[in-house]
Design an enzyme around this catalytic site. Structure first.
Site, mmCIF file in Angstrom:
data_model
loop_
_atom_site.group_PDB
_atom_site.id
_atom_site.type_symbol
_atom_site.label_atom_id
_atom_site.label_comp_id
_atom_site.label_asym_id
_atom_site.label_seq_id
_atom_site.Cartn_x
_atom_site.Cartn_y
_atom_site.Cartn_z
ATOM 1 N N PHE A 221 0.880 -1.363 0.016
ATOM 2 C CA PHE A 221 -0.024 -0.085 -0.054
ATOM 3 C C PHE A 221 0.847 1.118 0.010
ATOM 4 C CE2 PHE A 221 -3.472 2.606 0.477
ATOM 5 C CZ PHE A 221 -3.451 3.581 1.301
ATOM 6 N N HIS B 152 -3.166 9.201 -8.387
ATOM 7 C CA HIS B 152 -3.752 8.362 -9.629
ATOM 8 C C HIS B 152 -3.783 8.761 -10.915
ATOM 9 C CE1 HIS B 152 -7.106 5.413 -11.151
ATOM 10 N NE2 HIS B 152 -6.803 6.114 -11.879
ATOM 11 N N ASN C 203 -8.682 -0.558 -18.081
ATOM 12 C CA ASN C 203 -9.859 -0.506 -18.236
ATOM 13 C C ASN C 203 -10.128 -0.509 -19.920
ATOM 14 O OD1 ASN C 203 -10.597 -0.167 -15.601
ATOM 15 N ND2 ASN C 203 -10.270 2.124 -15.782
ATOM 16 N N ARG D 274 -12.334 -0.046 -21.889
ATOM 17 C CA ARG D 274 -13.615 0.654 -22.427
ATOM 18 C C ARG D 274 -13.317 2.334 -22.373
ATOM 19 N NH1 ARG D 274 -14.551 3.055 -17.553
ATOM 20 N NH2 ARG D 274 -13.956 1.784 -15.751
ATOM 21 N N VAL E 245 -15.315 7.338 -17.790
ATOM 22 C CA VAL E 245 -16.031 8.582 -17.423
ATOM 23 C C VAL E 245 -15.426 10.027 -17.656
ATOM 24 C CG1 VAL E 245 -17.352 9.977 -15.503
ATOM 25 C CG2 VAL E 245 -17.205 7.303 -15.548
#
Lengths: 488, 535, 166
Positions: free
Chosen positions: A200, A206, A288, A290, A293
């Site tokens: 972690f 990100h 991802n 796809r 958002v």
């Protein structure tokens, strides 16, 4: 190019995709559940097919009905949007088998990247940095070997995403229980109880890279986005480019993403997500397969239409541009407007949108799937719309976005609009000191300000909206109204 | 219309003397009202609190629209009766605004002897309902009474204008399409049960409200049946089984909210008259009235000084200013409504009486309400005046006044003695409302005059029988008469007996008359026409 | 009559004090002069203490959501429950007219909540559902489906409630 495309989604993304279809002169088909019968996406399509299901979300997951709708309307391709069936490899195969084109990568890559453990291994093989981790099938062995990675540890679901089945373990004595609980949660949500452990990283950023590939080996990256501002592991503010990122680091990250997509023989749009540690190390999170958002921020700085690119590639076309053609300009920030109460731990809210007034400020874009009068129910996701602003500088973009939020009127259901304004004005945000714990760290300051000066005016406006109060206030005849509260 | 100019000099000694005197009278009025309205034995307040009841004035404030006036009537009723044990005659009546509607409120006062009905209570309630009928005002009853005061039953039951008249009035109101609402907060026993029963709408509070023709003690005495008040006539029985009550309320607050909502449903028929102009405050200060009113009942003052401090813009159109100058007549606006004012500036002579009669006719022709400002010791007496027909002329004024079809309001500004009271619309003449100032005195003749007359009569009597006149006895007769008169002519005695609708602080005159006038013009005018004038 | 109002969690009492020359409303400790200009649907145009405020408002349940100068406020007027006098707790259900029992939705000994269906009856070609007026335990069902009953017949008895402190 396709003559007719079916959009297997709803809400703002369906509206967004349909807008591009319309702009391109391609006929469109929308699908909807009865609960969505008044939703705006139906109006933007040339025709709409109703899907039957007991639970509204189940309709948009019903592969057979959706494919049947495509065939019935002679749609040549299906765009899955994001969420729902967008990363369902089986669906992609069935669509293809049915003679339609699935707008996205092929099933094999979807399966690869959908399995987080396999995806990690694959990334490591391509020389893409991965966080020190532990893949162990046996939970007991996982616990035993935890020391190899070192604490703190993040336990994640192999088949998961969106923050579900994730647990941070800081102390060794919590390890066994956390692994157990994470596994149970993963089983519940994803039907697959496999978990793995990763080091972690404290205060990570990100960073993700948007990719486009033509399936013939050509991959371009559309630079990076920063999506560190999250609550409940969900992004609420995203931007491009990532602030305070050295050029060399940017280049490394983007190249790593391209390398991965190339090796996977990727086709169409996709995003590779990374964790960037404070020491400058970056690690692969997931890919991802796809459209995401937050794709509008990329579109804003690169001045292009990603959905149009997707259509072109899916129809067999080549990439519409080369890497050299892509020159990001300025800065774009997006915020997700959600039906929730930030002051109650972002608890989702329901209601009916009474008033919706979208400001028309230059260099802003409002991607919504809502209209005034629409009911907001727990049937669907709480995100109502996205507001994006572009500026010559990051500060200008933040200011424009905050100004647009200031002007936006969305009443009838509680939302995070005021909260988002406070984030965009926070000095640490403006300094670009971002990490995934930002919103928690500054939670106290971002909570609602103390009794504002205009609370009395707002209260009076509210009181005067009440018919009974208005009657008592205004319906008293003369001379009594003029005499006032007199007693003899 | 001409703006009235004041001749009053607020600096001079006479003004200041009068000011001190009248200000003290006003202060005394306030203290007596305060005591009558709020001073209660702790035991009674505790009892109400333990029953979860609000005080009647708390109920009233929650019933009325906030920020609106309430014209309370006869606050000091019974202040000189029953040994003072029934302040306000154990009830509150007045004109207020509920849900934008002018209404008469009648509230029993359970903090006074459990809200028992004394003879003067009945008179006060009947009067309130008479006002409602004459002015077509809807009524809200706040019921909470222990019932009739049995020891005084002969004074409150059998006669025409006693208890039965309340219920008769309720029926007449209903027949006139004027609404009534009853909120049952406590017991409505025997006759009192008819108040909610005869109201068009009623609300009953669960637990404390009860309606029954015979209460538990009576039932037990009559048939031996043992039953609680709630079982006998409580909320559930009457709202679910008997249908005697319309709306159940779980507490007093809810009952008041339901009541307000009911009143909000009532249509508002158009008024007979609406204001002709925008209201304007007078240019002169009403506070100066304290310095204008004489301390001595025999002294007069210029009524124009009163008019100037009450009417809109201090503007007055005087009728026939040079004739019959002891009666000031003219038009003015009060809160925008045109009114015809008759005011005494001395005793009435032939000319003032006829002028008055003519002016009253003009007001009737003009659909103008009448306002009588009284300060009258009587008509001129003497041979010369009788020969000139003062009696006939007085009769004409009385005839014109009585036969008026426009609404009439009366204010007793100072003295009201003898026949002058009649022409100037005294109590017997069906004025819509009648108020007095604290300095007011009323009698068939002045105290001094009466004492003098009686002494004179006694002397003549003794002279006829040949007995000696004992000066001390004559003096005692004189002082005894004066003393009795002093008590019985005062405004407080008058108001105690409900000979008026309340004593006003002079500075409250404009507001009180405004509310009164607005209430009065709800009713259509009467049938025009006069009787025979003896010319 | 005062209005209890709560704005974003802060409670206050609102009281209309007067109406001329402007509406005067006391809110908590302060008195405000209010002038409302007419505005479009959902819009408001208020002048409070001489300062002009324009914004939007929309009812949402028992709240009014107000958007003013970039901030959303939630204003809630406290209303008494539309209880219509509060249910009084009856211990039995009797038939208000003769009829036949079509269906029974509860069982002896069961606990029911207020509003829960107890029986479906039919009278005069009209079906009615009898619901529980308050939470209670059913002591006894006196009828079964198909039973014919007269007016006033006892249909359901509830177990007596224990005295609760209020």
């Amino acid at each position: 190019m396709f003559k007719r495309v079916l959009v297997a989604n709803r809400g703002e993304i369906a509206c967004r995709i349909l807008r591009t279809l319309r702009a391109q002169g391609i006929a469109s088909v929308a699908v909807y559940h009865h609960e969505d019968r008044n939703a705006p996406h139906l109006q933007l399509a040339d025709e709409a097919v109703r899907l039957e299901a007991d639970v509204p979300t189940a309709a948009y997951l019903d592969q057979a009905q959706i494919i049947a709708a495509a065939r019935a309307t002679q749609a040549e391709a299906i765009h899955p949007g994001y969420g729902f069936l967008s990363e369902n490899a089986a669906f992609a195969e069935r669509v293809t088998l049915a003679g339609c084109t699935f707008i996205g990568p092929d099933a094999a890559v979807m399966r690869l990247m959908g399995d987080k453990i396999r995806a990690r291994s694959f990334a490591a093989e391509q020389g893409v940095p991965v966080a020190p981790s532990l893949i162990e099938q046996d939970p007991a062995r996982l616990v035993a070997r935890a020391a190899e990675v070192g604490l703190p540890l993040l336990i994640k679901a192999a088949a998961g995403g969106g923050g579900k089945g994730m647990r941070i373990v800081r102390r060794a004595q919590e390890l066994t229980e956390s692994v157990q609980l994470a596994s149970q949660e993963a089983q519940r949500y994803f039907g697959d109880g496999r978990v793995y452990a990763e080091r972690f990283i404290e205060r990570p950023r990100h960073i993700e890279v948007q990719l486009l590939a033509d399936g013939r080996g050509n991959v371009v990256h559309l630079f990076e986005r920063e999506c560190s501002l999250q609550r409940r592991y969900q992004k609420i503010i995203e931007e491009s480019p990532a602030p305070n990122l050295p050029a060399s680091l940017r280049a490394s990250i983007c190249d790593a993403a391209v390398r991965l997509a190339s090796a996977a023989r990727y086709r169409n749009a996709g995003t590779v997500e990374f964790m960037l540690a404070p020491d400058g190390q970056f690690y692969f999170l997931e890919m991802n397969t796809r459209l995401q958002v937050e794709h509008p921020v990329t579109e804003a700085v690169l001045r292009l239409d990603l959905v149009a690119a997707q259509l072109r590639i899916a129809a067999g076309g080549s990439l519409p541009f080369t890497q050299a053609d892509l020159e990001p300009r300025g800065h774009a920030i997006e915020c997700r407007i959600c039906a929730e109460e930030p002051q109650h731990d972002f608890r989702p809210a329901t209601g009916r949108i009474g008033i919706l007034r979208v400001p028309e400020l230059p260099r802003t874009r409002f991607d919504g799937g809502i209209r005034a009068g629409q009911a907001v129910t727990p049937a669907f996701d709480s995100m109502l719309a996205k507001l994006i602003a572009h500026g010559d500088s990051r500060a200008a973009a933040a200011q424009t976005l905050a100004a647009a939020l200031h002007e936006l009127v969305l009443l009838g259901v509680p939302s995070n609009i005021d909260y988002l304004q406070r984030v965009l004005r926070h000095p640490r945000f403006l300094a670009g000191e971002l990490h995934t714990g930002f919103l928690s760290e500054h939670a106290a300051q971002l909570a609602a300000p103390g009794a504002p000066l205009e609370s009395a005016a707002a209260t009076l406006a509210g009181l005067l909206a009440d018919e009974d109060f208005r009657r008592v206030a205004y319906d008293v005849p003369e001379p009594h109204a003029s005499i006032g509260a007199w007693r003899n | 219309m001409r703006i009235l100019e004041s001749a009053v000099r607020t600096g001079d000694a006479e003004f200041r003397r009068r000011y001190t005197h009248n200000k003290a009278l006003a202060q005394q009025l306030k203290s007596r009202q305060q005591a009558a309205r709020h001073t209660r034995p702790a035991r009674d307040l505790e009892r109400l609190a333990s029953q979860g009841k609000l005080l009647p004035r708390q109920r009233l404030e929650r019933l009325l629209d906030p920020g609106t006036p309430f014209l309370e009537l006869s606050s000091l009723a019974a202040n000189m009766a029953y040994g003072g044990e029934a302040p306000g005659a154990s009830c509150i009546t007045g004109i207020g605004v509920v849900a934008g509607r002018e209404v008469i409120v009648h509230a029993d006062d359970p903090s006074v002897k459990g809200g028992a009905w004394y003879p003067l209570t009945i008179k006060k309630i009947v009067r309130a309902l008479d006002i409602a009928i004459e002015n077509r005002l809807p009524v809200v009853h706040l019921c909470d009474s222990a019932g009739g005061q049995l020891q005084l039953q002969s004074q409150l039951f059998p006669d025409r204008y006693m208890a039965g008249r309340i219920f008769r009035n309720q029926c007449v109101l209903s027949k006139l399409n004027v609404q009534q609402l009853a909120l049952v907060f406590g017991h409505c026993t025997a006759g009192g049960a008819y108040v909610p029963a005869l109201s068009d709408y009623n609300v009953i509070v669960r637990g404390t409200g009860a309606v029954f023709l015979g209460g538990p003690p009576l039932v037990k005495a009559a048939t031996g049946e043992v039953v609680s008040a709630d079982e006998l006539g409580g909320c559930d029985l009457h709202t679910r089984r008997s249908g005697t009550c319309d709306y159940p309320a779980r507490d007093e607050q809810e009952a008041l909210e339901i009541g307000r909502d009911i009143v909000a449903q009532w249509t508002r028929p158009p008024k007979w008259r609406t204001p002709e102009a925008a209201a304007e405050p007078p240019l002169l200060d009403a506070d100066e009235l304290y310095g204008i009113i004489p301390a001595d009942i025999k002294q007069t003052f210029d009524m124009r000084e009163v008019i100037a401090r009450v009417v809109d813009g201090s503007r007055f159109h005087e009728y026939k200013p040079d004739y019959g100058t002891t009666l000031v007549c003219g038009f003015a606006h009060l809160w925008g409504y045109r009114v015809g004012i008759l005011a005494n500036n001395g005793i009435l002579f032939n000319d003032s009486a006829i002028k008055g009669a003519h002016f009253i006719e003009l007001c009737n022709q003009n659909d103008t309400p009448l306002l009588f400002l009284q300060n009258i010791t009587g008509y001129m007496v003497g041979r010369e005046y009788e020969a000139a027909g003062i009696t006939k002329d007085g009769a004409k004024m009385i005839m014109a006044q009585t036969c008026s079809h426009v609404p009439k309001l009366t204010l007793m500004c100072h003295g009201s003695f003898g026949a002058g009271n009649y022409g100037m619309c005294g109590r017997a003449f069906d004025g819509r409302l009648l108020f007095s100032w604290p300095n007011h005195q009323i009698a068939v003749m002045g105290g001094e005059q009466a004492a003098g007359t009686l002494a004179e009569v006694k002397l003549r009597q003794l002279a006829r029988t040949g007995a000696a006149a004992e000066p001390a006895a004559i003096e005692r007769l004189r002082t005894d008469t004066l003393k009795a008169y002093e008590e019985q002519t005062s405004a407080y005695y008058s108001t105690s007996e409900l000979w008026d609708d309340g004593i006003l602080d002079p500075v409250d005159t404009r507001n009180a008359l405004g509310v009164a006038l607005s209430a009065a013009v709800n009713a259509p005018a009467g049938i025009p026409g006069n009787g025979v004038f003896r010319f | 009559m005062g209005y209890r109002v709560e704005t974003d969690g802060v409670k206050a009492e609102a009281q209309i004090l007067g109406r001329r020359p402007q509406l005067a409303v006391r809110l908590g400790e302060r008195v405000h002069r209010v002038l409302a200009a007419s505005a479009g649907e959902g819009e408001f145009d208020l002048t409070v203490d001489g300062v002009r405020y324009r914004g939007w408002r929309c009812a949402s349940g028992d709240e009014v959501h107000v958007r003013l100068n970039g901030r959303t406020y939630r204003v809630r007027l406290e209303r008494r429950g539309a209880d219509q006098g509060g249910a009084s707790e009856q211990e039995e259900v009797r038939a208000s007219m003769p009829g036949v029992v079509v269906a029974v939705h509860c069982a002896s000994g069961a606990h029911v909540e207020a509003g829960e269906k107890l029986l479906t009856l039919e009278s005069m070609k009209l079906q009615m559902t009898v619901v529980a007026s308050h939470a209670a335990t059913i002591a006894r069902l006196h009828v079964a489906p198909g039973a014919v009953f007269e007016r006033g017949a006892l249909l359901v008895s509830f177990a007596p409630r224990k005295e609760s402190e209020s």
